[in-house]
Design an enzyme around this catalytic site. Structure first.
Site: not given
Length: 350
Positions: A259, A310, A313, A318
């Site tokens: 990541e 997203e 999150k 985030e």
């Protein structure tokens, strides 16, 4: 006139040059914590449209795996942390592998199984190596140990010393956890998966870390470590992990960056321009295939976090790590392909 002259002139004017750009293809992490994301089939179509050839899944989502069948895309599939304890039983590990990997193989091109992600050693850490061992035994039982690599993903909170990069080492209080894992990885010819975020290093210490160093935009070397010069923070952090692995007696264990990303909104230094600079800089860095100052000449396999914004999150930043908006539009123009396979017609002179 010599009969060769027309041919030479033709070659001089229109030379067909096969000019591959050698380097690692850029992988992408496919998170699914959003209620407005495209279907799994549309997402895999988007992978293919953008020449994304490596994908990380955080769990063996059946819809995603079915959509990935017969695409050739390399897949890193995760064992969620919540499942780790159940896999400390060998029969359960075999059943997990059968249900989530073997039932889709070889139509799905599995490359890695990540047994846990950023497990906190004091909270489930004792299950990780046992689960890894039993999953590996199950992979061996299927005679796939030379095709599918078993590992786990760690984060930089396990690092105790990070400067200079050559002094990198794991925290003393987690050595009981990480050292046996590194030993297991060395014995099984595996890799360590590491989640590396210059973003968090920068916002944690903006006084000593320049933004250009974190964003791949520095024109010069910023940090010298003996004879090794570091022009970007990503290379420095990756070499910190390399050094820490060596100190855990894992000299032969490569590191895959599972990541890395930068948010485009919602936090300190989180902006569209900064995210674009980071992602495009990192993608170019990976495709160069030049290694790091400590490990020159070795490809740096890397997965960008993440495919989409997203919205489920937290905290706010985030939500904003996506390379694409949920409507499938790219935030920035960038290349994921490691090698350009199509011939390029160029005019040139001899």
């Amino acid at each position: 006139m010599s009969p060769m002259i027309p041919l030479l002139l033709l070659l001089a004017l229109f030379a067909t040059i096969l000019s591959p750009t050698s380097g690692e293809p850029v992988g992408v992490c496919y998170g699914m914590m959003g209620n407005n994301l495209p279907s799994k089939q549309d997402t895999v179509a988007l992978f293919r449209q953008n020449s994304i050839r490596r994908v990380r899944l955080y769990d063996p989502n059946p819809e995603a795996l079915n959509a990935l069948k017969n695409t050739g895309i390399e897949v890193m599939v995760g064992v969620p942390n919540s499942d780790l304890h159940s896999l400390t039983n060998p029969a359960s590990a075999r059943a997990w592998l059968q249900n989530n990997v073997l039932n889709h193989y070889p139509a799905v091109n599995f490359k890695y199984i990540a047994v846990g992600n950023e497990v906190v050693p004091s909270n489930g850490g004792r299950d990780v190596l046992i689960a890894m061992s039993y999953v590996y035994d199950a992979v061996c039982g299927a005679n796939l140990q030379n095709k599918i690599i078993v590992s786990t993903a760690v984060d930089m909170t396990l690092i105790g010393k990070s400067f200079p990069p050559s002094a990198g080492q794991f925290r003393d209080d987690v050595r009981w956890y990480i050292d046996p894992i590194i030993n297991f990885l060395a014995n099984t010819n595996s890799v360590l998966l590491a989640n590396i975020y210059p973003y968090f290093s920068y916002i944690g210490n903006p006084r000593d870390i320049s933004l250009s160093y974190a964003l791949f935009t520095s024109p010069n070397v910023i940090v010298w470590d003996g004879s090794r010069g570091y022009q970007n923070l990503f290379d420095a952090l990756l070499d910190v992990v390399h050094s820490a692995v060596e100190r855990s007696d894992g000299r032969s264990v490569p590191v895959v960056v599972s990541e890395s990303g930068w948010p485009s909104n919602g936090g300190n230094a989180a902006s569209f321009d900064n995210a674009r600079a980071y992602y495009t800089g990192l993608a170019a860095r990976v495709r160069e295939n030049r290694g790091t100052p400590k490990k020159p000449g070795r490809g740096v396999e890397t997965y960008l976090f993440a495919m989409f914004d997203e919205n489920q999150k937290n905290p706010e930043y985030e939500k904003n790590f996506g390379l694409f908006f949920p409507n499938k539009q790219p935030k920035f123009q960038m290349s994921f392909a490691g090698v350009r396979e199509d011939p390029v017609i160029e005019k040139c002179c001899i």
